[in-house]
Scaffold this active site. Structure first.
Site, PDB file in Angstrom:
ATOM      1  N   THR A   1       0.826  -1.060   0.074  1.00  0.00           N
ATOM      2  CA  THR A   1      -0.165   0.065  -0.005  1.00  0.00           C
ATOM      3  C   THR A   1       0.854   1.177   0.079  1.00  0.00           C
ATOM      4  O   THR A   1       0.671   2.283  -0.763  1.00  0.00           O
ATOM      5  CB  THR A   1      -1.069   0.108   1.155  1.00  0.00           C
ATOM      6  OG1 THR A   1      -1.785  -1.313   1.114  1.00  0.00           O
ATOM      7  CG2 THR A   1      -1.923   1.307   1.278  1.00  0.00           C
TER       8      THR A   1
ATOM      9  N   TRP B   1       2.453   1.447  -3.362  1.00  0.00           N
ATOM     10  CA  TRP B   1       1.433   2.228  -4.392  1.00  0.00           C
ATOM     11  C   TRP B   1       1.460   3.665  -4.423  1.00  0.00           C
ATOM     12  O   TRP B   1       1.336   4.359  -5.590  1.00  0.00           O
ATOM     13  CB  TRP B   1       0.265   1.685  -4.171  1.00  0.00           C
ATOM     14  CG  TRP B   1      -0.868   2.036  -5.057  1.00  0.00           C
ATOM     15  CD1 TRP B   1      -1.015   1.226  -6.257  1.00  0.00           C
ATOM     16  CD2 TRP B   1      -1.680   3.102  -5.014  1.00  0.00           C
ATOM     17  NE1 TRP B   1      -2.256   1.912  -6.961  1.00  0.00           N
ATOM     18  CE2 TRP B   1      -2.482   2.977  -6.197  1.00  0.00           C
ATOM     19  CE3 TRP B   1      -1.935   3.952  -4.099  1.00  0.00           C
ATOM     20  CZ2 TRP B   1      -3.498   3.913  -6.290  1.00  0.00           C
ATOM     21  CZ3 TRP B   1      -2.772   5.027  -4.279  1.00  0.00           C
ATOM     22  CH2 TRP B   1      -3.701   4.930  -5.416  1.00  0.00           C
ATOM     23  N   HIS B   2       1.526   4.308  -3.125  1.00  0.00           N
ATOM     24  CA  HIS B   2       1.448   5.602  -3.092  1.00  0.00           C
ATOM     25  C   HIS B   2       2.550   6.482  -3.727  1.00  0.00           C
ATOM     26  O   HIS B   2       2.287   7.750  -4.196  1.00  0.00           O
ATOM     27  CB  HIS B   2       1.290   6.065  -1.507  1.00  0.00           C
ATOM     28  CG  HIS B   2      -0.053   5.844  -0.999  1.00  0.00           C
ATOM     29  ND1 HIS B   2      -0.504   4.703  -0.572  1.00  0.00           N
ATOM     30  CD2 HIS B   2      -1.188   6.751  -0.820  1.00  0.00           C
ATOM     31  CE1 HIS B   2      -1.959   4.533  -0.221  1.00  0.00           C
ATOM     32  NE2 HIS B   2      -2.213   6.240  -0.484  1.00  0.00           N
ATOM     33  N   GLY B   3       3.724   6.006  -3.845  1.00  0.00           N
ATOM     34  CA  GLY B   3       4.811   6.760  -4.438  1.00  0.00           C
ATOM     35  C   GLY B   3       6.080   6.219  -4.403  1.00  0.00           C
ATOM     36  O   GLY B   3       6.205   5.314  -3.549  1.00  0.00           O
TER      37      GLY B   3
END
Lengths: 485, 485
Positions: free
Chosen positions: A330, A333-335
């Protein structure tokens, strides 16, 4: 194209809404033809929307559409090689995501490990196409569900392309699972009620973003800029204010966008699932992740956590491992920054701790307000990690919370009337107060004043829309600074 | 219910569409009205034009065009600026002051020293202050007997009372000879209470509504962060010396002028902020240059501060010096050139409301909230006129990068000044003393190579925050002069 841009509000959106409405009145031979015409229209609009940010990125989006559409067909037709096709498709999608999102990070890490200067390998930076994380995950949900047989394979490439590229949720979610929208692609019901509901969601979403989030960003960005450019020149008060304003900024920015997406979907006859459910009233980290970015956490639950075994393993350690993997991913995924990876792991560890023993304590605790305080503290610290340019900066920032000396920068340096009003509005529109408003709304309906209150609500929405347009137009004011010469 | 929903839908779509429709209709049927509504904002730039040809940036160019030409843009921006300016002013004047009283009850705001030593010798004091506390000496009184023996008949022509914005002083003029004297000095009050640093776009909101410029690292210059090392100063001196040598060969008299940033001259109006060092970068550099060379270099900081005894030398709402400040600077230049000078206390002036308010515009503020400022027109050699001129010379609303003129001045010399926007205010004085002038924007010096090569006097000038631009430009000037036959 941003939802909060003038060209979107005054050109793109009205053309789409009016065009869609006109198609409702053109006499088609049957409903299906009308729906296909609308879908083609929406598809064209969505592709124009996406191409507005860069035509080259459109080719990437169309490539993903083509690959995943073909994959679905091939898996249906070539059952012997279904698994291989599936794995290949997943690899291509993930490979694209890794390349565009993480290539620069990998290169900079490799350069650092090789003792080279940044740019030492002479490789060109890769530009991140907007929305790639969203639409690849969306497309992957289709591929995975098609492989598992949980959804029908889509034979119509136009409908599949529309699913992947539908503009309301293309660049910032919510991530729509194919099965949730499959029937709506051909059989959605548009109604005036849905449209009015969509207006409401859109206007409030726009106001959340333009009025509240942007004002909070002014304060939060100001504080982070001071930290990065001037160092440790503020104390606990400013640090806390920065945490609070960023906490509000990210919520109203993201949930505002989701509201606008859901609202526009509703205007066009689509029903998208909620993406946020008052996350800041949560009493535990587990609850927070059931309320925050619901579409993403659901995606990870259905396509990573459960396939890994979820909590069905023989030991708790097995479950904890899966939880850590999911939350780490997670974060990833964000950056492409170690701060995001750490942020993900941070929550993974906390979720494990709650699962191990803390959750039970929280559930049994009679003083629920302490649970809320605990959760908000965890969340706000997490946002510091999320916002910081580096882990070191995050730690420096958090250290400021323990410094109670007088510093040259105080909270007043990051306050204006606009920020104060947005802050008050942000607090009022959150969680418990919204619950009170809902209860008041129900009472009003019972007393027969529903019509008046709905009218007042609508007028308020239009006032908010007008205010947002005023603020958006004003941001185009860009005086030439003649004293730069 | 359905009828009400229909009305709501129409209203919503109308909100999105009507501004554009009305604008188009006005353009067709009421062009005059449209022109009135589409008034020019003081943005000092050409608005984005429709893209010519197709490029990879075409969508952003179209969007830039739309943003600059949106329906009712000027009106909306003006409304927003007025609201924003008025409300934020009210907040600063009435709300924030109470917050400060509560949080910082003591009138003197002090804190532990901040700032890091950069290893330079004698870094000066670091701390928190409203600035350098420019002290202004009270001028000596004047004799009542004139040089030719007559007794002055002093008539009071002007009196200002002491306040935070003005010195208390009386101006007398002799009715016999016109000589001027100043009496009854009371140094203005200095507010040293805590005044948080806040900005609006490019403007720093100072005390008593004074505005300062935020860009070009102004605050770093102000807070003493940009001190140069000995090597760096030597490097700059080498460049300056090379130009001097080239000028000497051609018989050109060369003078360097560095003009103080307004933030230093008017530090009493700057907000409270951390000071890394009270040593002034330019003062230190000028001292170094004078100690290590014979170059003529002026940094008229003391002169501009002392002139404040009589008149303001910079505009309150613009970053530039005003007519008085530029007069003081010009006289400082004349002193170095060995020309006759006039003390600022002896000039005849006429007050005017024609002022510059660039910081109001670049701060996104409303002109209605920043009024009451004024300038002085200096009665300096009014009998000398410009005979021929080329280029614009309005120092407030328009000037060309190159301005040349011939005048009736007795001194038959070519005066060339290469500088930035501050040069423009000097024109009105220099044209009285030199028969041929060429004032050129630094970046456009290549357009006037022949003028530079033919100069009798060459002044290379920069406001403090552009000193690096000046140093970067010097080798080009050296090249132009060396190229001359």
């Amino acid at each position: 194209m941003l939802f909060s841009s003038l060209i979107f509000l005054w050109v793109f959106l009205p053309i789409v809404l009016i065009g869609n409405a006109i198609l409702s009145y053109i006499p088609f031979s049957d409903k299906e033809k009308r729906m296909m015409a609308k879908n083609v229209f929406l598809l064209c609009a969505s592709l124009i929307f996406y191409a507005w940010g860069g035509v080259s990125y459109l080719f990437l989006l169309l490539s993903v559409v083509l690959i995943d559409y073909a994959s679905g067909l091939l898996m249906e037709k070539v059952k012997d090689h279904k698994k291989m096709i599936f794995i290949l498709t997943i690899a291509i999608n993930i490979g694209l995501l890794i390349y565009f999102k993480y290539f620069n990070l990998m290169v900079s890490v490799a350069e650092a490990l090789a003792g080279r200067e940044p740019g030492g390998f002479g490789l060109k930076s890769v530009i991140l196409p907007i929305g790639i994380s969203f639409y690849i995950f969306q497309a992957l949900s289709y591929v995975i569900d098609a492989y598992r047989g949980k959804t029908e394979v889509q034979h119509n490439i136009l409908l599949f392309a529309l699913y992947v590229s539908l503009f309301p949720q293309l660049v910032a979610g919510p991530i729509v699972i194919y099965e949730d929208i499959r029937k709506q692609l051909l059989f959605r019901e548009e109604s005036k009620e849905k449209f009015v509901y969509g207006i409401r969601r859109f206007c409030y979403g726009l106001a959340k973003k333009v009025i509240i989030a942007n004002a909070m960003a002014e304060a939060a960005d100001g504080i982070w800029t001071v930290l990065c450019e001037e160092g440790e020149v503020f104390g606990a008060g400013v640090a806390l204010w920065g945490m609070i304003t960023y906490t509000l900024q990210i919520y109203y920015d993201f949930s505002g966008y989701s509201d606008m997406a859901i609202g526009m979907g509703s205007m066009l006859g689509f029903s998208f699932k909620e993406n946020f459910d008052h996350p800041y009233i949560s009493g535990s980290v587990r609850e927070f992740w059931r309320r925050w970015h619901i579409s993403l956490s659901s995606w990870f639950r259905d396509y990573v956590y459960i396939p890994l075994g979820g909590s069905r393993g023989k030991s708790d350690l097995f479950t904890y491992r899966n939880l850590l993997i999911v939350f780490f991913l997670t974060g990833v995924w964000h950056g492409a920054n170690f701060t995001f990876f750490s942020w993900g792991l941070y929550y993974g560890v906390l979720i494990v701790i709650e699962r191990a023993f803390l959750g039970e304590i929280l559930d049994k605790n009679k003083f629920k307000v302490l649970n809320h305080i605990y959760t908000m503290a965890i969340v706000m610290v997490g946002w510091v990690l999320f916002r910081a340019p580096s882990i070191g900066d995050a730690l420096i920032y958090l250290k400021r919370l323990t410094i109670f000396e007088i510093y040259p920068y105080t909270i007043l340096n990051f306050l204006s009337l606009r920020i104060i009003i947005a802050f008050i509005a942000g607090i009022i529109c959150m969680g418990p107060f919204e619950g009170i408003a809902v209860r008041i709304g129900r009472k009003i309906k019972e007393t027969g004043l529903a019509d008046i209150s709905e009218s007042v609500d609508f007028v308020f929405q239009m006032v908010l829309l007008a205010c947002c347009v005023l603020l958006i137009i004003s941001s185009s004011y860009n005086p030439f600074i003649y004293f730069q010469f | 219910m359905k009828r009400k929903d229909e009305i709501k839908i129409y209203i919503f779509v109308a909100m999105l569409v009507i501004p554009t429709l009305v604008w188009l209709l006005l353009g067709v049927f009421a062009k005059d009205t449209k022109a009135q509504l589409d008034f020019k904002l003081e943005e000092n730039r050409n608005l984005a034009s429709w893209p010519e040809g197709i490029s990879s940036d075409i969508t952003s160019e179209i969007e830039a065009y739309y943003n600059d030409h949106a329906p009712f843009r000027s009106m909306m921006i003006s409304v927003e600026q007025s609201l924003n300016s008025a409300t934020e002013k009210y907040y600063r004047d009435h709300i924030r002051s109470h917050i400060i009283e509560v949080l910082f009850p003591d009138s003197d705001y002090t804190a532990s020293a901040q700032g890091e030593s950069d290893g330079l010798p004698d870094p000066g004091k670091a701390g928190i202050d409203t600035g350098y506390g420019n002290e202004v000496t009270i001028p000596e009184g004047k004799s009542d007997i004139a040089e030719d023996g007559h007794t002055h008949d002093w008539v009071l022509v002007d009196r200002t009372e002491v306040s935070y914005l003005t010195n208390g002083r009386s101006k007398y003029k002799c009715s016999i000879c016109g000589e001027i004297k100043w009496e009854d000095f009371e140094p203005k009050y200095i507010d040293r209470s805590y005044y948080p640093l806040t900005t609006s776009e490019y403007a720093i909101l100072g005390r008593f509504d004074w505005l300062f410029y935020k860009g070009d690292r102004s605050l770093d210059y102000y807070s003493g962060k940009l001190l140069l090392s000995d090597d760096e100063m030597q490097d700059r001196l080498d460049k300056m010396q090379a130009l001097q040598d080239a000028c000497d060969k051609k018989g050109i008299r060369l003078v360097y002028m560095i003009l103080p940033n307004k933030e230093l001259v008017y530090s009493e109006y700057m907000p409270t902020m951390p000071i890394a060092s009270t040593v002034r970068r330019e003062e230190r550099l000028v001292k170094y240059i004078k100690e290590h060379s014979d170059l003529d270099i002026i940094y008229p900081f003391e002169e501009l501060v002392n002139a404040k005894r009589y008149y303001d030398t910079y505009y309150p709402y613009d970053t530039h010096w005003n007519n008085i400040g530029s007069f003081v600077g010009t006289m400082a230049l004349y002193e170095v050139l060995g020309l006759d000078t006039v003390d600022v206390s002896e000039i005849d002036t006429l007050q005017t409301n024609y002022t510059a308010k660039g910081l109001v515009l670049s701060g996104g503020l409303s002109l209605n909230d920043y009024t009451g400022d004024y300038d002085q027109i200096v009665g300096y050699k009014p009998e000398i006129h410009v005979i021929r001129e080329e280029g614009l010379r309005d120092q407030i609303f328009g000037y060309d990068p190159v301005y040349t003129c011939d005048t009736e001045a007795e001194r038959d010399m070519n005066f060339v000044l290469v500088g930035d926007s501050f040069r423009v205010w000097m024109l009105q004085y220099v044209e009285k003393d030199f028969s041929h002038l060429c004032f050129v924007q630094r970046e456009n010096a290549d357009q006037v190579k022949d003028e530079i090569q033919d100069a009798d006097i060459l002044v290379v000038s920069a406001v403090e925050r552009f000193d690096e631009d000046m140093f970067a430009n010097i080798p080009l000037l050296t090249k132009y002069i060396s190229e001359a036959d």
